[in-house]
Design a protein around this motif. Structure first.
Motif, PDB file in Angstrom:
ATOM      1  N   UNK A 218       0.835  -1.197   0.000  1.00 60.04           N
ATOM      2  CA  UNK A 218       0.000   0.000   0.000  1.00 60.04           C
ATOM      3  C   UNK A 218       0.873   1.253   0.000  1.00 60.04           C
ATOM      4  N   UNK A 219       1.376   1.592  -1.193  1.00 60.34           N
ATOM      5  CA  UNK A 219       2.254   2.764  -1.308  1.00 60.34           C
ATOM      6  C   UNK A 219       1.475   4.073  -1.342  1.00 60.34           C
ATOM      7  N   UNK A 220       0.253   4.006  -1.807  1.00 58.68           N
ATOM      8  CA  UNK A 220      -0.623   5.181  -1.982  1.00 58.68           C
ATOM      9  C   UNK A 220      -0.206   6.039  -3.160  1.00 58.68           C
ATOM     10  N   UNK A 221       1.085   6.388  -3.269  1.00 61.13           N
ATOM     11  CA  UNK A 221       1.529   7.244  -4.368  1.00 61.13           C
ATOM     12  C   UNK A 221       2.719   6.618  -5.095  1.00 61.13           C
ATOM     13  N   UNK A 222       2.918   7.064  -6.325  1.00 66.80           N
ATOM     14  CA  UNK A 222       4.056   6.604  -7.112  1.00 66.80           C
ATOM     15  C   UNK A 222       5.366   7.048  -6.478  1.00 66.80           C
ATOM     16  N   UNK A 223       5.385   8.242  -5.919  1.00 71.28           N
ATOM     17  CA  UNK A 223       6.592   8.732  -5.238  1.00 71.28           C
ATOM     18  C   UNK A 223       7.008   7.797  -4.111  1.00 71.28           C
ATOM     19  N   UNK A 226       8.565   4.576  -5.538  1.00 71.26           N
ATOM     20  CA  UNK A 226       9.938   4.794  -6.039  1.00 71.26           C
ATOM     21  C   UNK A 226      10.920   4.971  -4.874  1.00 71.26           C
ATOM     22  N   UNK A 227      10.569   5.783  -3.921  1.00 75.44           N
ATOM     23  CA  UNK A 227      11.473   6.045  -2.795  1.00 75.44           C
ATOM     24  C   UNK A 227      11.687   4.796  -1.948  1.00 75.44           C
ATOM     25  N   UNK A 228      10.619   4.023  -1.754  1.00 79.22           N
ATOM     26  CA  UNK A 228      10.728   2.774  -1.000  1.00 79.22           C
ATOM     27  C   UNK A 228      11.679   1.806  -1.690  1.00 79.22           C
ATOM     28  N   UNK A 229      11.431   1.557  -2.955  1.00 79.51           N
ATOM     29  CA  UNK A 229      12.219   0.551  -3.668  1.00 79.51           C
ATOM     30  C   UNK A 229      13.679   0.969  -3.827  1.00 79.51           C
ATOM     31  N   UNK A 230      13.935   2.251  -3.917  1.00 74.66           N
ATOM     32  CA  UNK A 230      15.320   2.695  -4.041  1.00 74.66           C
ATOM     33  C   UNK A 230      15.996   2.843  -2.680  1.00 74.66           C
ATOM     34  N   UNK A 246      21.119  10.621 -16.774  1.00 77.38           N
ATOM     35  CA  UNK A 246      20.100  10.599 -17.825  1.00 77.38           C
ATOM     36  C   UNK A 246      19.374   9.255 -17.857  1.00 77.38           C
ATOM     37  N   UNK A 247      20.138   8.187 -17.709  1.00 74.11           N
ATOM     38  CA  UNK A 247      19.528   6.858 -17.721  1.00 74.11           C
ATOM     39  C   UNK A 247      18.636   6.655 -16.499  1.00 74.11           C
ATOM     40  N   UNK A 248      19.083   7.129 -15.345  1.00 75.38           N
ATOM     41  CA  UNK A 248      18.249   7.037 -14.133  1.00 75.38           C
ATOM     42  C   UNK A 248      16.933   7.778 -14.334  1.00 75.38           C
ATOM     43  N   UNK A 249      17.021   8.946 -14.947  1.00 73.05           N
ATOM     44  CA  UNK A 249      15.807   9.735 -15.196  1.00 73.05           C
ATOM     45  C   UNK A 249      14.876   9.013 -16.159  1.00 73.05           C
ATOM     46  N   UNK A 250      15.440   8.346 -17.161  1.00 71.41           N
ATOM     47  CA  UNK A 250      14.635   7.591 -18.120  1.00 71.41           C
ATOM     48  C   UNK A 250      13.910   6.440 -17.434  1.00 71.41           C
ATOM     49  N   UNK A 251      14.647   5.711 -16.611  1.00 70.83           N
ATOM     50  CA  UNK A 251      14.069   4.574 -15.887  1.00 70.83           C
ATOM     51  C   UNK A 251      12.968   5.045 -14.940  1.00 70.83           C
ATOM     52  N   UNK A 252      13.258   6.109 -14.220  1.00 66.61           N
ATOM     53  CA  UNK A 252      12.268   6.641 -13.283  1.00 66.61           C
ATOM     54  C   UNK A 252      11.003   7.065 -14.015  1.00 66.61           C
ATOM     55  N   UNK A 253      11.159   7.747 -15.150  1.00 69.00           N
ATOM     56  CA  UNK A 253      10.004   8.207 -15.918  1.00 69.00           C
ATOM     57  C   UNK A 253       9.173   7.023 -16.408  1.00 69.00           C
TER      58      UNK A 253
END
Length: 283
Positions: A218-223, A226-230, A246-253
């Motif tokens: 139950x993450x509630x939000x995408x943020x 992402x923060x949990x998994x990282x 740049x690659x990190x930004x691509x993956x995150x997007x």
């Protein structure tokens, strides 16, 4: 072979100690996520008043602490490779006024306990990472009393665990990571039906059963996802550490886009599936 196992153990110890702060930060969310599996382990283990229970790969304490709370006349020994994870487990025990526990930093392949020491053994999401699963089972059987119970849990197939594949799929796609050998330690190593049951049977255990348990992250939000998994997922952090900005930004997007499409209402509650396996040692 022994040297190879020691190298893997040392690497795992370093990784889990490194990520202990992330697990402490996200403990409430992660324990809520893993509770259904823990509840099933406790139900099947059926702890009795004076039982002495061994909890292997305890991490921040569950399900060992819940088992201890059901044992007014017994105790639980929490074990893990990573001393910093067990420190968090001890803190959690203190906050819940659970005093009938001990912690022990040790390797499942070399358990520092005498034969026939425990009435029951629990192990939630440890088997997938053991360097030698067969040796681990042998050690568990050795320290278990005749008539004792073992309950463990492993993750089900990738298709039923979007909480992992959402981010690792984007990472693998963009970084072209080589596939790990099927028998190498990893989250889906035991997902194939019968992997643990076969190990248990080979070790002479009886009354073996498997049950699938569903859960929800139950993450509630995408943020939050992402923060949990990282923060807590070692393979994610390791892979992203080898990517440029740049690659990190691509993956995150890509991950955000995937989640936003799947959870269009903005409520990110991700399904999971685990397999819980029960067995007994002959009396």
């Amino acid at each position: 072979m022994e040297q190879e196992l020691e190298i893997i153990r040392d690497q795992q110890k370093e990784v889990w100690n490194k990520f202990s702060s992330g697990w402490k930060k996200w403990d409430n969310l992660m324990m809520d996520f893993l509770n259904p599996v823990g509840d099933e382990i406790v139900r099947l283990l059926n702890p009795q008043n004076s039982d002495i229970v061994l909890d292997i790969a305890s991490g921040t304490g569950e399900p060992g602490l819940t088992i201890a709370s059901r044992l007014p006349g017994g105790k639980v020994i929490l074990t893990d490779l990573a001393e910093e994870m067990l420190e968090i487990a001890s803190e959690n025990a203190g906050m819940r006024n659970i005093t009938n526990i001990e912690t022990c930093v040790c390797d499942v392949s070399k358990l520092p306990f005498a034969d026939h020491s425990f009435d029951a053994i629990s192990c939630r999401f440890g088997f997938m990472f053991f360097p030698d699963m067969q040796l681990a089972v042998q050690e568990m059987v050795r320290v278990l009393k005749p008539g004792g119970r073992i309950v463990t849990a492993v993750w089900d197939i990738p298709e039923k665990n979007f909480w992992v594949t959402a981010i690792m799929g984007a990472i693998n796609k963009n970084l072209g990571l080589p596939a790990a050998p099927p028998d190498a330690p990893g989250i889906f190593r035991c997902a194939k039906t019968g992997v643990i049951s076969d190990l248990f049977q080979e070790a002479g255990l009886t009354d073996i059963s498997e049950v699938e348990i569903a859960g929800k992250m139950n993450c509630k939000t995408t943020d939050v996802y992402w923060n949990l998994m990282t923060d807590v997922a070692a393979p994610v952090v390791a892979a992203l550490s080898n990517a440029d900005e740049d690659m990190k930004a691509t993956i995150k997007a890509e991950v955000y886009n995937l989640l936003n499409q799947k959870y269009a209402d903005g409520n990110v509650v991700i399904d999971s599936s685990a397999i819980v396996i029960y067995a007994e040692k002959r009396s």
